[in-house]
Design a protein around this motif. Structure first.
Motif, mmCIF file in Angstrom:
data_model
loop_
_atom_site.group_PDB
_atom_site.id
_atom_site.type_symbol
_atom_site.label_atom_id
_atom_site.label_comp_id
_atom_site.label_asym_id
_atom_site.label_seq_id
_atom_site.Cartn_x
_atom_site.Cartn_y
_atom_site.Cartn_z
ATOM 1 N N UNK A 119 0.848 -1.188 0.000
ATOM 2 C CA UNK A 119 0.000 0.000 0.000
ATOM 3 C C UNK A 119 0.885 1.240 0.000
ATOM 4 N N UNK A 120 0.522 2.275 -0.743
ATOM 5 C CA UNK A 120 1.306 3.513 -0.700
ATOM 6 C C UNK A 120 1.307 4.119 0.699
ATOM 7 N N UNK A 121 2.328 4.876 0.997
ATOM 8 C CA UNK A 121 2.384 5.597 2.269
ATOM 9 C C UNK A 121 1.337 6.706 2.281
ATOM 10 N N UNK A 122 1.156 7.355 1.141
ATOM 11 C CA UNK A 122 0.244 8.499 1.042
ATOM 12 C C UNK A 122 1.014 9.703 0.558
ATOM 13 N N UNK A 123 1.340 10.600 1.471
ATOM 14 C CA UNK A 123 2.173 11.763 1.165
ATOM 15 C C UNK A 123 3.536 11.568 1.836
ATOM 16 N N UNK A 124 4.586 11.670 1.060
ATOM 17 C CA UNK A 124 5.946 11.578 1.584
ATOM 18 C C UNK A 124 6.627 12.914 1.360
ATOM 19 N N UNK A 202 0.523 13.812 10.857
ATOM 20 C CA UNK A 202 -0.803 13.428 10.394
ATOM 21 C C UNK A 202 -0.947 13.626 8.889
ATOM 22 N N UNK A 203 -0.107 14.472 8.302
ATOM 23 C CA UNK A 203 -0.161 14.749 6.874
ATOM 24 C C UNK A 203 1.018 14.154 6.122
ATOM 25 N N UNK A 204 2.206 14.204 6.734
ATOM 26 C CA UNK A 204 3.442 13.728 6.087
ATOM 27 C C UNK A 204 4.144 12.794 7.067
ATOM 28 N N UNK A 205 3.771 11.503 7.084
ATOM 29 C CA UNK A 205 4.317 10.593 8.091
ATOM 30 C C UNK A 205 5.758 10.160 7.846
ATOM 31 N N UNK A 206 6.247 10.334 6.625
ATOM 32 C CA UNK A 206 7.598 9.906 6.271
ATOM 33 C C UNK A 206 8.275 11.019 5.473
ATOM 34 N N UNK A 207 9.530 11.304 5.822
ATOM 35 C CA UNK A 207 10.287 12.335 5.107
ATOM 36 C C UNK A 207 11.647 11.767 4.718
ATOM 37 N N UNK A 208 12.007 11.931 3.455
ATOM 38 C CA UNK A 208 13.331 11.601 2.957
ATOM 39 C C UNK A 208 14.242 12.790 3.245
ATOM 40 N N UNK A 209 15.323 12.562 3.949
ATOM 41 C CA UNK A 209 16.278 13.632 4.249
ATOM 42 C C UNK A 209 17.566 13.368 3.479
ATOM 43 N N UNK A 210 17.838 14.211 2.510
ATOM 44 C CA UNK A 210 19.081 14.130 1.748
ATOM 45 C C UNK A 210 19.945 15.320 2.107
ATOM 46 N N UNK A 211 21.244 15.144 1.975
ATOM 47 C CA UNK A 211 22.165 16.192 2.374
ATOM 48 C C UNK A 211 23.055 15.659 3.472
ATOM 49 N N UNK A 212 24.006 16.437 3.875
ATOM 50 C CA UNK A 212 24.971 15.954 4.850
ATOM 51 C C UNK A 212 25.247 17.037 5.880
ATOM 52 N N UNK A 213 25.682 16.578 7.050
ATOM 53 C CA UNK A 213 26.118 17.514 8.065
ATOM 54 C C UNK A 213 25.133 17.717 9.189
#
Length: 417
Positions: A119-124, A202-213
């Motif tokens: 199932x899709x996550x929804x909004x990422x 409640x709106x964005x349960x998962x976030x991809x964090x790219x970048x360093x430091x």
């Protein structure tokens, strides 16, 4: 922590709401419509090229005026060749078969069938460095996995990323019969938007964090405080261990291939030479580095052994060089003193290679091949949303559309599945 202003939080929330409204139709979309949208994006990279290059030139001019380092300018730049490469990757992604929604796990003796459903996550959400191509990489992965997205990029790439969303992504979605609001780019250059992105479980349960430091590490802590899950790596840097049985030509090739770009996380950062051949190998290593315009930080070091040079704009063209007492010691250094992103061993001795490979616990390990392969398209033949180096169960290494789903168990009467 960077404080959020009400206007910033409201802007991010509004993006999330618009994206969420597209989710039901996106989940029901046919495979053909998804792949049509991806191919449409590839075509629009051609037809909108002048607009994209113009926007990118404005970003680059502002970056140069602000004193951005050449390595970071390289990450920001969109050339014709890079746009062609982005289009090619989109077409390849469109041709990749979709993952099945349901998989039968067991026909049970009680006349029930056990299914595993994707199932899709929804909004990422996604927060990423000032690299315009990443805007398209992440959006395409979200689309292929039938997830909507809220994207936030570094201020240096705002014009380029906005042009990609407005002139490539949104119209291609609309032409394929999909909701163009499925991909949102957070407007403005306010850094606090990144913190708002990781504060709306409640709106964005998962976030991809790219970048360093430090900033990425801080975003990860803030996300955890709000109950938002993240896939991230804050630190990178590839390791290369040269064993006594390494072939000289292979060593030269690996060093060269690992330093083709200096502003990326999987470049060569720490070069370990076996102590038994250190004095013999070092001159050749320094000769290759010098030919590439790379400085060597030799022992004793005035910094941590795993110091990540790509995060140091003034000294990005540097590699740390040190000695290791065999494959196990080299792997231990890579495990304990670097990020755990990727490490490589150069040797013609299979036993030594196996010893190093078995001992290294990072997300990617390579024998006579470069750590630059730890990249979605180079490794998996797919664009990536980012790289995850967590030491807990879940996707590790390059994260693709195949990883962006929720697992659900479904039990139905046998014969009806």
């Amino acid at each position: 922590m960077t404080s959020q202003t009400p206007s910033t939080e409201n802007a991010v929330r509004a993006c999330a709401i618009r994206a969420s409204q597209s989710c039901p139709a996106l989940e029901r979309a046919t495979d053909a419509s998804i792949d049509t949208a991806l191919r449409g994006m590839a075509e629009r990279l051609r037809t909108a090229r002048d607009t994209l290059v113009s926007a990118n030139e404005e970003d680059l001019a502002a970056a140069v005026s602000a004193g951005m380092s050449p390595a970071l300018q390289d990450r920001l730049r969109l050339t014709g060749a890079r746009l062609d490469g982005m289009a090619s990757e989109l077409r390849i992604l469109a041709d990749v078969p979709h993952e099945p929604r349901d998989k039968v796990l067991e026909e049970r003796p009680d006349h029930l069938t056990l299914l595993k459903r994707r199932r899709p996550v929804g909004v990422i959400g996604a927060n990423f460095e000032a690299r315009p191509n990443v805007t398209l990489d992440i959006a395409s992965q979200f689309l292929k996995s039938r997830n909507a997205g809220v994207l936030r990029t570094g201020s240096a790439a705002q014009r380029s990323s906005r042009a990609i969303v407005e002139h490539v992504i949104a119209p291609a979605l609309a032409d394929a019969g999909l909701d163009p609001d499925a991909v949102q780019l957070v407007p403005g250059e306010d850094r606090s938007a990144a913190y708002a992105l990781v504060s709306l479980p409640e709106l964005i349960p998962l976030v991809i964090l790219r970048g360093s430091g430090d900033s990425t590490r801080d975003l990860g802590r803030e996300a955890a405080r709000h109950g938002v899950r993240t896939l991230a790596h804050a630190d990178g840097g590839g390791v290369l261990y040269i064993h006594p049985a390494a072939d000289d030509d292979t060593v030269r090739r690996l060093i060269t291939d690992s330093l083709d770009r200096l502003g990326v996380c999987n470049r060569l950062n720490l070069l370990l030479i076996d102590r038994s051949c250190y004095d013999e190998r070092l001159p050749g290593v320094l000769e290759v580095l010098d030919r590439l315009g790379i400085g060597a930080s030799l022992p004793p070091h005035a910094h941590q052994r795993g110091y990540e040079w790509s995060l140091d704009p003034e000294r990005a063209a540097t590699v740390t060089v040190d000695a290791a007492d065999g494959p196990l010691h080299a792997a231990r250094i890579a495990n304990e003193e670097t990020s755990g992103l990727a490490a490589a061993v150069a040797t013609e001795d299979p036993a030594a290679a196996a010893e190093f490979i078995d001992a290294y616990a990072g997300s990617g390990v390579f024998w006579n091949s470069t750590t630059r392969l730890l990249d979605g398209f180079k490794l998996l033949r797919l664009p990536e949303t980012g790289i995850n180096i967590d030491r807990v169960p879940g996707p590790r290494g390059p994260v693709s559309f195949r990883d962006l789903y929720l697992r659900q168990y479904v039990v139905v009467p046998s014969g009806l599945s």
